[in-house]
Design a protein around this motif. Sequence first.
Motif, short mmCIF file in Angstrom:
data_model
loop_
_atom_site.label_atom_id
_atom_site.label_comp_id
_atom_site.label_asym_id
_atom_site.label_seq_id
_atom_site.Cartn_x
_atom_site.Cartn_y
_atom_site.Cartn_z
N ALA A 72 39.69 -10.68 37.85
CA ALA A 72 40.72 -10.55 37.00
C ALA A 72 41.91 -10.70 38.13
N GLN A 73 41.82 -10.04 39.28
CA GLN A 73 42.79 -10.02 40.41
C GLN A 73 42.83 -11.35 41.00
N LEU A 74 41.84 -11.88 41.36
CA LEU A 74 41.69 -13.03 41.73
C LEU A 74 42.43 -14.16 40.90
N GLU A 75 42.05 -13.94 39.67
CA GLU A 75 42.73 -15.12 38.79
C GLU A 75 44.07 -15.01 38.58
N GLU A 76 44.66 -13.56 38.61
CA GLU A 76 46.13 -13.31 38.85
C GLU A 76 46.87 -13.84 39.97
N GLU A 77 46.28 -13.58 41.22
CA GLU A 77 46.69 -14.15 42.39
C GLU A 77 46.74 -15.72 42.39
N ASN A 78 45.78 -16.29 41.73
CA ASN A 78 45.64 -17.93 41.75
C ASN A 78 46.74 -18.28 40.79
N LEU A 79 47.05 -17.71 39.94
CA LEU A 79 48.10 -17.96 39.03
C LEU A 79 49.66 -17.98 39.52
N ILE A 80 49.79 -16.79 40.57
CA ILE A 80 50.81 -16.61 41.10
C ILE A 80 51.08 -17.87 42.18
N LYS A 82 49.72 -21.04 41.85
CA LYS A 82 50.05 -21.98 41.40
C LYS A 82 51.68 -22.23 41.03
N LYS A 83 52.03 -21.11 40.61
CA LYS A 83 53.66 -21.36 40.20
C LYS A 83 54.32 -21.42 41.67
N ALA A 84 54.12 -20.59 42.66
CA ALA A 84 54.78 -20.84 43.79
C ALA A 84 54.76 -22.26 44.35
N ILE A 85 53.42 -22.94 44.39
CA ILE A 85 53.53 -24.48 44.48
C ILE A 85 54.30 -25.02 43.78
N ALA A 86 54.22 -24.75 42.30
CA ALA A 86 55.22 -25.86 41.74
C ALA A 86 56.49 -25.49 41.87
N ILE A 87 57.25 -24.11 42.48
CA ILE A 87 58.37 -24.18 42.82
C ILE A 87 58.78 -24.80 44.20
N PHE A 88 58.04 -24.38 44.90
CA PHE A 88 58.32 -25.05 46.47
C PHE A 88 57.91 -26.49 46.67
#
Length: 95
Positions: A72-80, A82-88
Amino acid sequence: MATNNYTKYDEDFKKSLVSLHQNGKTQAQLCKEYGVSQSALGKWVKQYSTVEIDDGEVLTARQVKELQKRNAQLEEENLILKKAIAIFTPHSNKD
């Protein structure tokens, strides 16, 4: 002197009852036969039950729970990430 009704069971006894449960005895049968409480037996089943995975390794219920938490921790980190990549990441405009 006050006495309590608490009985201390050794680990081998607990594991034996869990094994009997895994081999088909119901918790109700075991509680009646060995004089243990339903709540204690349920706790032992959760604590000592094992799962064999494909490569033959055996995991305890506690290890499975830890793996679920880590997943669950890794899935949350992965989602974060992905969002960072989309922003930058610059988006190409197709105008």
